[in-house]
Motif scaffolding. Structure first.
Motif, short mmCIF file in Angstrom:
data_model
loop_
_atom_site.label_atom_id
_atom_site.label_comp_id
_atom_site.label_asym_id
_atom_site.label_seq_id
_atom_site.Cartn_x
_atom_site.Cartn_y
_atom_site.Cartn_z
N GLY A 15 -4.59 -33.19 17.65
CA GLY A 15 -4.64 -33.29 16.20
C GLY A 15 -5.85 -32.61 15.58
N GLY A 16 -6.85 -32.22 16.38
CA GLY A 16 -8.03 -31.54 15.85
C GLY A 16 -7.71 -30.10 15.47
N TRP A 17 -8.53 -29.56 14.58
CA TRP A 17 -8.35 -28.18 14.10
C TRP A 17 -9.59 -27.36 14.42
N THR A 18 -9.42 -26.06 14.62
CA THR A 18 -10.53 -25.14 14.82
C THR A 18 -10.17 -23.79 14.20
N LEU A 19 -11.19 -23.01 13.91
CA LEU A 19 -10.97 -21.67 13.38
C LEU A 19 -10.67 -20.70 14.51
N GLY A 20 -9.96 -19.64 14.17
CA GLY A 20 -9.65 -18.62 15.15
C GLY A 20 -9.25 -17.34 14.44
N ARG A 21 -8.78 -16.38 15.23
CA ARG A 21 -8.29 -15.14 14.63
C ARG A 21 -7.20 -14.55 15.50
N ILE A 22 -6.25 -13.94 14.83
CA ILE A 22 -5.19 -13.20 15.49
C ILE A 22 -5.57 -11.74 15.39
N ASN A 23 -5.50 -11.01 16.53
CA ASN A 23 -5.81 -9.59 16.46
C ASN A 23 -4.62 -8.71 16.82
N ALA A 24 -3.44 -9.32 17.06
CA ALA A 24 -2.22 -8.52 17.29
C ALA A 24 -0.99 -9.40 17.12
N TRP A 25 0.09 -8.79 16.68
CA TRP A 25 1.41 -9.42 16.58
C TRP A 25 2.36 -8.63 17.46
N TRP A 26 3.34 -9.34 18.03
CA TRP A 26 4.35 -8.71 18.86
C TRP A 26 5.64 -9.51 18.74
#
Length: 64
Positions: A15-26
């Motif tokens: 249930g916890g949240w954290t920041l992140g990033r996506i650097n590609a989609w496929w």
């Protein structure tokens, strides 16, 4: 594959949240959308995950 820089918030199973990033989609042969995701700060190596909008929230990537 499409390279991007997309900030996100990721929800963990507990249930916890954290920041992140996506650097590609496929998109795979079955039409499923996958993202190459890294959590911040200094998270593990980027990993490919099937995109789930319930647990990976896209954040604005510009100040507009």
């Amino acid at each position: 594959m499409r390279w991007v820089y997309q900030p996100v918030e990721v929800q963990y199973p507990d249930g916890g949240w954290t920041l992140g990033r996506i650097n590609a989609w496929w998109t795979d042969g079955a039409g499923e959308l996958w993202c190459r995701l890294r959590t911040l700060p200094g998270g593990a190596c980027p990993q490919w995950l099937r995109y789930d909008p319930e647990s990976i929230l896209l954040l604005p990537s510009t100040g507009l």
